[in-house]
Motif scaffolding. Structure first.
Motif, PDB file in Angstrom:
ATOM      1  N   ALA A   1       0.841  -1.201   0.000  1.00  0.00           N
ATOM      2  CA  ALA A   1       0.000   0.000   0.000  1.00  0.00           C
ATOM      3  C   ALA A   1       0.872   1.246   0.000  1.00  0.00           C
ATOM      4  CB  ALA A   1      -0.926  -0.007   1.215  1.00  0.00           C
ATOM      5  N   GLY A   2       1.962   1.214   0.764  1.00  0.00           N
ATOM      6  CA  GLY A   2       2.902   2.331   0.746  1.00  0.00           C
ATOM      7  C   GLY A   2       3.606   2.465  -0.585  1.00  0.00           C
ATOM      8  N   VAL A   3       3.944   1.345  -1.203  1.00  0.00           N
ATOM      9  CA  VAL A   3       4.593   1.370  -2.514  1.00  0.00           C
ATOM     10  C   VAL A   3       3.647   1.965  -3.563  1.00  0.00           C
ATOM     11  CG1 VAL A   3       5.544  -0.062  -4.366  1.00  0.00           C
ATOM     12  CG2 VAL A   3       6.125  -0.560  -1.986  1.00  0.00           C
ATOM     13  N   ARG A   4       2.368   1.597  -3.494  1.00  0.00           N
ATOM     14  CA  ARG A   4       1.392   2.169  -4.437  1.00  0.00           C
ATOM     15  C   ARG A   4       1.285   3.674  -4.266  1.00  0.00           C
ATOM     16  NH1 ARG A   4      -2.039  -1.805  -2.597  1.00  0.00           N
ATOM     17  NH2 ARG A   4      -3.557  -0.238  -1.941  1.00  0.00           N
ATOM     18  N   ASN A   5       1.241   4.128  -3.018  1.00  0.00           N
ATOM     19  CA  ASN A   5       1.189   5.574  -2.768  1.00  0.00           C
ATOM     20  C   ASN A   5       2.411   6.268  -3.351  1.00  0.00           C
ATOM     21  OD1 ASN A   5      -1.228   5.394  -1.386  1.00  0.00           O
ATOM     22  ND2 ASN A   5      -0.279   5.261   0.634  1.00  0.00           N
TER      23      ASN A   5
END
Length: 225
Positions: free
Chosen positions: A149-153
């Motif tokens: 989820a952090g990588v997507r952000n």
């Protein structure tokens, strides 16, 4: 070139080859910066998660870097890298994207590692597993959804930041937006805006697919339930 009022579809039809070139330039910046941010941010997140005070300081520093306006950060990169003759182009753009991507990657890694049930860790130690085995066989598989989820952000944010990188000679889809504004060309602006938006959405769903592929089956939660 036509006149100032060349439409979106007409401009796209006449410049589709340029659109592909600039799309590839845009993707090149992200493809270099995102793996570096993951390779730096995830290990840092794992390391500092063992100490709440250290984790707080690290996240604070990362958040301070992220609050620096992108144009100001690009300007700093240009000045710092100028003596190395690398102040203009892809290099400062990549460094800026890495800096902006560190906060979401580190933050989500710290949250993910901290949320692992301590009883599972203790049970693994009781079975004789080493810290390295616990990390790669238990902690990381359990934390994949949160870290991704952090990588997507970071990836979606990187798409927008890379657009501004055109102003320091990094090329990319920002060409159509900024050059279009300078020339009052509606078709150019629309082409850039639509392609940047589509790329951001595509990156998000592409990484969602990757997350689904690498998440262990036992940890997947069926959507809609």
């Amino acid at each position: 070139m036509k006149g100032e009022r060349m439409g979106f579809f007409e401009y796209l039809f006449e410049n589709y080859d340029l659109a592909i070139v600039e799309l590839l330039n845009h993707l090149k910046i992200i493809a270099i910066a995102l793996p570096i941010a993951i390779g730096v941010g995830v290990p840092i997140g794992i390391f500092v998660s063992r100490n709440k005070r250290l984790a707080g300081i690290t996240l604070y520093l990362a958040s301070v870097l992220m609050t620096v306006p992108s144009l100001a950060l690009f300007g700093i990169m240009v000045v710092l890298l100028a003596p190395l003759k690398a102040g203009i182009g892809v290099i400062p753009a990549v460094i800026a994207l890495v800096i902006y991507s560190l906060l979401p990657v580190i933050r989500n890694t710290v949250v993910a590692v901290g949320s692992v049930d301590r009883r599972m860790i203790e049970a693994a130690r009781g079975m004789g597993m080493t810290n390295r085995q616990i990390l790669f066989r238990i902690s990381l598989p359990l934390t994949i959804p949160t870290i991704m989820a952090g990588v997507r952000n970071a990836a979606v944010m990187g798409v927008s930041v890379a657009t501004i990188a055109y102003l320091i000679g990094a090329r990319g889809l920002g060409y159509f937006i900024f050059a279009g504004l300078g020339r009052s060309r509606f078709g150019m602006i629309m082409l850039g805006a639509i392609m940047v938006s589509a790329l951001g959405i595509g990156m998000n769903y592409g990484l969602l697919w990757l997350e689904e592929a690498i998440t262990p089956k036992g940890l997947k939660i069926e959507r809609g339930k």
